[in-house]
Write an enzyme that holds these catalytic residues in place. Sequence first.
Site: not given
Lengths: 385, 334
Positions: A202, A206, A228-229, A272
Amino acid sequence: MRLLKSHSLLRLLNSYVVDSPQPANISYLWNFGSLLATCLVIQILTGCFLAMHYQSHVDFAFNSVEHIMRDVNNGWLIRYTHANVASFFFIFVYGHIGRNLYYGSYKSPRVLVWSIGVIILVLMIAIGFLGYVLPYGQMSLWGATVITNLLSAIPLFGKDLVELIWGGFSVSNATLNRFFSLHYILPFLLAALALAHLIALHTHGSNNPNGISSNGDRIAIHPYFMFKDLITIFFFFLVLSIIVFYYPNLLGHSDNYIEANPMSTPASIVPEWYLLPYYAILRSIPNKLLGVLAMFGSLFILLILPLVDVSRIRGNQFRPAMKLAFWFFVVNFIILMWIGSQHPESPYLEIGQVATAFYFIWFLFIVPAIGLAENTLMDIAIESK
Amino acid sequence: MLSRLPLAALKSSGALGASRSTLSNVGTRSASQVRFASSSSASSSAFQSLFTSRASLVSVTLFSAGSIAWYTHLYGSLPFIGEVHANSLADDGLHPGVYPWPHKGLFDTFDHASIRRGFQVYREVCAACHSLDRIAWRNLVGVSHTADEARALAEDVEYTDGPDDAGEMFQRPGKLSDYLPPPYPNEEAARAGNGGALPPDLSLIIKARHGGADYVFSLLTGYVDPPAGVEIREGMNYNPYFPGGAISMARLLFDGLVEYEDGTPATTSQMAKDVVTFLNWAAEPELDERKRLGLKAVILFSALFAVSIQVKRFKWTAIKNRKIIYKPPVDKAH
C-alpha cells in the site's frame, strides 16, 4: 463525509480496495492478486464445510472422505472444489510470481512485498502438502513418508526431528491428527500474511508494465479495477466449473483412491503437480542433505532477487536480453516440472541435473550479468555523448 | 502506455500517427478495429496487420492450445511427449485402448440399463471374490432397480444384527440401508481363499486405477496365452494389460456366462462393458448429477463472464478515450 471515509474501519477498506489509486496502464497480468484472494476465500469456506464431515483418524479418514463424496449433500462438489482450487491457487501464484519476475516488481521500493510473498509461497506449499495427506490414500501416506523423511538428512538432530514431527516412529495416527490441525490453522496465518503483503504494497502501490513511476496517471480501484478484476474472477469460475464438473480428477493421482496401506509401497511416489519442480531439484542431487538444501534453497533463492538484479531499469519492458532470459527461466521451470514426474533414470536424471544447475545459475549469474552489462553499456553511451 | 501500443502500429511511423489520430475520434471502437481502418489503404499493409494484430495472435494461440487439448482429449496423451506419468512403460503394462463409453462425453449420462446388467454380472460373477463395501442396497434405488426390487435383493441376504434385549446377536434379512455383503469376513480369509492374493474392493476401482474404465475393460477382455519366453508361475495368469503381466485373477467372463433378464446376448465383451459401467457408477455415483449441475454452472459463469466484459468496457470508456497531449516547454529547443 461518507461513512466509508469517516468510519475508522471502513476507511481502511476504502483506502485499500475502493478509492485506492492504481496505475492506469497495468495489464491483466495484475489481476492475479484478486484471483489469489478469491482462491483463499473459497479454500477457507469449502475447507470449513469439509472439516464438518472429515475424521482425522487413520482408520476413518479415507472412509470419511468417501462419506463426503457419497452421502453428504453435494459433498462431492465441496471436496472436488477444494481439491481443484488448490491447483488453481498454485497456477495463479506461479503466474503472479512470473509477472513479478518479468516486470521487476521485486525491486526497491517493493522488497518487503516481495519477501512476504516468498514466505507466503513457502507456507502455501506446506499447507498444500499437509492437505494432500488428509484423504489418507496411498499417495497421501507415502508422499508424507517421503517428504517428512527428507528432514532426517539434517545432521545431528534430523532423525529426532522427524520422529517429533511424526509423533511416533512412522507416519501414523498422531501424524495425521497434527497435520489436520495444522492444515486448518495455517491458512489463517496465510491470510494474515496476505494482509501484511497488502499493507506493504500500500505504501508505494502497484508496479506497472513500464517500470517507471505511475504517479502521473492513476485511477481508482472502484469502479475501474473492481470491474476489471471481476472479468478474470468469472473466467476463473468458468474454467474451474469445467474442471470440477467434467474433469474433477484430472490433476489427481489414481493411487490416492486406494486406502493408505503401510505394508504396500506404490510403484512410484509422485507429489502433486505443483511440487514437481522442487521434487526434480531434490532428486537431481545425489547427496541427500545437499538435495534437501537445494530444494529449500530453490524457494528461498527468490529472496535474493532484489540484490542480484543490479539493473537500473525496473522490469523487462525495455530490456531485450532479460526478456529472453526470463523465458528461458520459464521453460526451464516447466522442464523441471516434467522431470519431477518421471522416474529418476537416464536421460531424465541428466536433463534434471542440467535444469537444476540452470535454475540456480539464472539467479546467481545470468540476472546480475545482464544487469551489469546493461549498466555498463548505458554508462558508455552516456559518456560518449 | 507504450506496452499497450499494438505491434502493427509500431511497424511504421505513418501507421502510428494515423492510429493515434483516429483513436481520439472513434469513441468506443476497439484498438484492433482502428488499426484495420488506419491501414486499409494499402493492401500489403492490410495483410501485414492481419497477421500481426493482437486478434490474430490471440486466435492463433487459442487454436494452438485448443488443438493440443483436442489431441489430448482424443488420444488420451499429450502430443509429441506422450503421457506424463511417473512409471516407465515396462512396469505399466500394455496401454489400454480408448473406448467410446456411453457416459464419456460432456453431455452424456450413464446407460442405466447397462448398470443394471452390470450389477447382475457383479452379483453372479465378481461378488464371489470381490467386495463392494461402499455401496448400500439403497444406492441402487432409482439407479438400476426400483425400491421394491432393491428391497427384495437385500432380503435375500442375512445380516448379523444386535445385540437384542437378551444380549444375543441375531440374524435378520437385509434392509435397504445395509451395505452389499463382502464375500470374505476378513483380509486373511480372502487371501487364504485366493492363493495369497487379495481381491481388491471394487467400490473405487475405476478411479483407483490408471486408465480407469478403459483399463478395467481391457483387463477383463485381455487374457491371452503368454508369449514365448514369458514364464508364468503356477496359479498365475498372463494378462498384458496388468502391470508386470502376471495376475492372480483368471479369466472369468466367457460368452453366455450369465443370462440377462432383458435378453441382451451375454458375450464376453458385453458383460465386461456392463460390469465396467456398473463399477464406474459405483466409483462415481454423482456423475449424472455432476454433469447436469456442470452445464448449469457453465451457463451461469459464461453469462456472468460476458456481462462482466460489457460492464468493464462501459466503465472504462472514458479512460480508453482519453487524449494525452504532451506540450514541450517552449523555451527549450527539443
